[in-house]
Design a protein around this motif. Structure first.
Motif, PDB file in Angstrom:
ATOM      1  N   THR A 106       0.839  -1.191   0.000  1.00 16.23           N
ATOM      2  CA  THR A 106       0.000   0.000   0.000  1.00 16.23           C
ATOM      3  C   THR A 106       0.877   1.244   0.000  1.00 16.23           C
ATOM      4  O   THR A 106       1.734   1.398   0.883  1.00 16.23           O
ATOM      5  N   ILE A 107       0.651   2.109  -0.981  1.00 10.88           N
ATOM      6  CA  ILE A 107       1.374   3.371  -1.044  1.00 10.88           C
ATOM      7  C   ILE A 107       0.488   4.482  -0.469  1.00 10.88           C
ATOM      8  O   ILE A 107      -0.741   4.480  -0.666  1.00 10.88           O
ATOM      9  N   SER A 108       1.098   5.400   0.247  1.00 10.00           N
ATOM     10  CA  SER A 108       0.365   6.533   0.814  1.00 10.00           C
ATOM     11  C   SER A 108       1.316   7.716   0.911  1.00 10.00           C
ATOM     12  O   SER A 108       2.528   7.572   0.698  1.00 10.00           O
ATOM     13  N   ARG A 109       0.770   8.873   1.252  1.00 15.65           N
ATOM     14  CA  ARG A 109       1.615  10.055   1.375  1.00 15.65           C
ATOM     15  C   ARG A 109       1.044  11.000   2.418  1.00 15.65           C
ATOM     16  O   ARG A 109      -0.169  11.026   2.655  1.00 15.65           O
ATOM     17  N   ASP A 110       1.937  11.781   2.995  1.00 18.50           N
ATOM     18  CA  ASP A 110       1.569  12.820   3.946  1.00 18.50           C
ATOM     19  C   ASP A 110       2.098  14.132   3.373  1.00 18.50           C
ATOM     20  O   ASP A 110       3.317  14.373   3.402  1.00 18.50           O
ATOM     21  N   ASN A 111       1.207  14.963   2.853  1.00 14.92           N
ATOM     22  CA  ASN A 111       1.635  16.189   2.190  1.00 14.92           C
ATOM     23  C   ASN A 111       2.004  17.304   3.173  1.00 14.92           C
ATOM     24  O   ASN A 111       2.482  18.353   2.743  1.00 14.92           O
ATOM     25  N   VAL A 112       1.775  17.084   4.427  1.00 13.58           N
ATOM     26  CA  VAL A 112       2.236  18.043   5.438  1.00 13.58           C
ATOM     27  C   VAL A 112       3.686  17.736   5.804  1.00 13.58           C
ATOM     28  O   VAL A 112       4.517  18.646   5.905  1.00 13.58           O
ATOM     29  N   GLN A 113       3.978  16.459   5.956  1.00 16.85           N
ATOM     30  CA  GLN A 113       5.339  16.041   6.302  1.00 16.85           C
ATOM     31  C   GLN A 113       6.192  15.759   5.071  1.00 16.85           C
ATOM     32  O   GLN A 113       7.354  15.353   5.211  1.00 16.85           O
ATOM     33  N   ASN A 114       5.637  15.946   3.871  1.00 17.89           N
ATOM     34  CA  ASN A 114       6.391  15.724   2.625  1.00 17.89           C
ATOM     35  C   ASN A 114       7.017  14.339   2.585  1.00 17.89           C
ATOM     36  O   ASN A 114       8.211  14.184   2.276  1.00 17.89           O
ATOM     37  N   THR A 115       6.214  13.337   2.870  1.00 25.76           N
ATOM     38  CA  THR A 115       6.720  11.970   2.954  1.00 25.76           C
ATOM     39  C   THR A 115       5.785  11.021   2.224  1.00 25.76           C
ATOM     40  O   THR A 115       4.562  11.165   2.287  1.00 25.76           O
ATOM     41  N   VAL A 116       6.397  10.063   1.525  1.00 29.27           N
ATOM     42  CA  VAL A 116       5.662   8.983   0.877  1.00 29.27           C
ATOM     43  C   VAL A 116       6.009   7.686   1.590  1.00 29.27           C
ATOM     44  O   VAL A 116       7.171   7.483   1.985  1.00 29.27           O
ATOM     45  N   PHE A 117       5.021   6.816   1.738  1.00 23.97           N
ATOM     46  CA  PHE A 117       5.215   5.562   2.440  1.00 23.97           C
ATOM     47  C   PHE A 117       4.896   4.387   1.516  1.00 23.97           C
ATOM     48  O   PHE A 117       4.094   4.497   0.594  1.00 23.97           O
ATOM     49  N   LEU A 118       5.511   3.264   1.829  1.00 26.53           N
ATOM     50  CA  LEU A 118       5.157   2.012   1.172  1.00 26.53           C
ATOM     51  C   LEU A 118       5.049   0.950   2.255  1.00 26.53           C
ATOM     52  O   LEU A 118       6.065   0.517   2.803  1.00 26.53           O
ATOM     53  N   GLN A 119       3.832   0.558   2.560  1.00 30.28           N
ATOM     54  CA  GLN A 119       3.593  -0.525   3.514  1.00 30.28           C
ATOM     55  C   GLN A 119       3.627  -1.840   2.751  1.00 30.28           C
ATOM     56  O   GLN A 119       2.840  -2.030   1.814  1.00 30.28           O
ATOM     57  N   MET A 120       4.509  -2.721   3.159  1.00 27.06           N
ATOM     58  CA  MET A 120       4.692  -3.988   2.462  1.00 27.06           C
ATOM     59  C   MET A 120       4.343  -5.121   3.404  1.00 27.06           C
ATOM     60  O   MET A 120       5.006  -5.304   4.433  1.00 27.06           O
ATOM     61  N   ASN A 121       3.325  -5.870   3.073  1.00 26.31           N
ATOM     62  CA  ASN A 121       2.875  -7.012   3.867  1.00 26.31           C
ATOM     63  C   ASN A 121       3.032  -8.298   3.074  1.00 26.31           C
ATOM     64  O   ASN A 121       3.189  -8.267   1.849  1.00 26.31           O
ATOM     65  N   SER A 122       2.976  -9.412   3.772  1.00 26.24           N
ATOM     66  CA  SER A 122       3.079 -10.726   3.121  1.00 26.24           C
ATOM     67  C   SER A 122       4.272 -10.781   2.177  1.00 26.24           C
ATOM     68  O   SER A 122       4.161 -11.228   1.025  1.00 26.24           O
ATOM     69  N   LEU A 123       5.399 -10.358   2.661  1.00 24.23           N
ATOM     70  CA  LEU A 123       6.592 -10.277   1.819  1.00 24.23           C
ATOM     71  C   LEU A 123       7.046 -11.659   1.364  1.00 24.23           C
ATOM     72  O   LEU A 123       6.918 -12.655   2.093  1.00 24.23           O
ATOM     73  N   LYS A 124       7.596 -11.683   0.148  1.00 27.66           N
ATOM     74  CA  LYS A 124       8.082 -12.908  -0.469  1.00 27.66           C
ATOM     75  C   LYS A 124       9.563 -12.749  -0.804  1.00 27.66           C
ATOM     76  O   LYS A 124      10.041 -11.636  -0.994  1.00 27.66           O
ATOM     77  N   PRO A 125      10.296 -13.860  -0.915  1.00 29.55           N
ATOM     78  CA  PRO A 125      11.713 -13.743  -1.288  1.00 29.55           C
ATOM     79  C   PRO A 125      11.927 -12.964  -2.586  1.00 29.55           C
ATOM     80  O   PRO A 125      12.928 -12.250  -2.728  1.00 29.55           O
ATOM     81  N   GLU A 126      11.002 -13.058  -3.510  1.00 28.90           N
ATOM     82  CA  GLU A 126      11.146 -12.340  -4.781  1.00 28.90           C
ATOM     83  C   GLU A 126      10.945 -10.828  -4.641  1.00 28.90           C
ATOM     84  O   GLU A 126      11.148 -10.081  -5.606  1.00 28.90           O
ATOM     85  N   ASP A 127      10.554 -10.361  -3.470  1.00 31.63           N
ATOM     86  CA  ASP A 127      10.482  -8.922  -3.214  1.00 31.63           C
ATOM     87  C   ASP A 127      11.852  -8.335  -2.843  1.00 31.63           C
ATOM     88  O   ASP A 127      11.988  -7.122  -2.702  1.00 31.63           O
ATOM     89  N   THR A 128      12.834  -9.195  -2.673  1.00 35.67           N
ATOM     90  CA  THR A 128      14.172  -8.738  -2.314  1.00 35.67           C
ATOM     91  C   THR A 128      14.743  -7.828  -3.401  1.00 35.67           C
ATOM     92  O   THR A 128      14.796  -8.204  -4.573  1.00 35.67           O
TER      93      THR A 128
END
Length: 127
Positions: free
Chosen positions: A69-91
């Motif tokens: 899930t990608i999200s952003r906070d335009n007050v803190q000028n930050t973008v996030f990427l929440q990564m769940n159920s990670l797999k070895p191929e995400d390396t």
């Protein structure tokens, strides 16, 4: 000068989670859609996710849809990427980038459509 700084990478076991952050210098952020890409050793930089300048629109690569899930906070000028159920191929090394065009279409999936990048953060998923 535009600066993007990623953080939050690390080593996790398959099935685990990580949350990446990308902090942008002030004038670099407003009105620009942002994207996350990743690059594994010996491979090209591949699209992962993108978010519109307002945060109201998101777009994902098929390989991560439903897990990231990608999200952003335009007050803190930050973008996030929440990564769940990670797999070895995400390396890979994960990079955030800024869309070249102010208020442009956020569904940009090639790296040449982004003009500034962070230094990257390593994500390693073990089986």
């Amino acid at each position: 000068q535009v600066q993007l700084v990623e953080s939050g990478g690390g080593s996790v076991q398959a099935g685990g989670s990580l949350r990446l952050s990308c902090a942008a210098s002030g004038r670099a952020f407003g009105g620009y859609s942002m994207g996350w890409f990743r690059q594994a050793p010996g491979k090209e930089r591949d699209f992962v996710a993108a978010i519109s300048w307002s945060g109201g629109g998101t777009y994902y690569a098929d390989s991560v849809k439903g897990r990231f899930t990608i999200s952003r906070d335009n007050v803190q000028n930050t973008v996030f990427l929440q990564m769940n159920s990670l797999k070895p191929e995400d390396t890979a090394v994960y990079y955030c980038g800024r869309n070249k065009i102010n208020y442009g279409d956020y569904r940009r999936v090639t790296s040449r459509e982004y003009d500034f990048w962070g230094q990257g953060t390593q994500v390693t998923v073990s089986s």
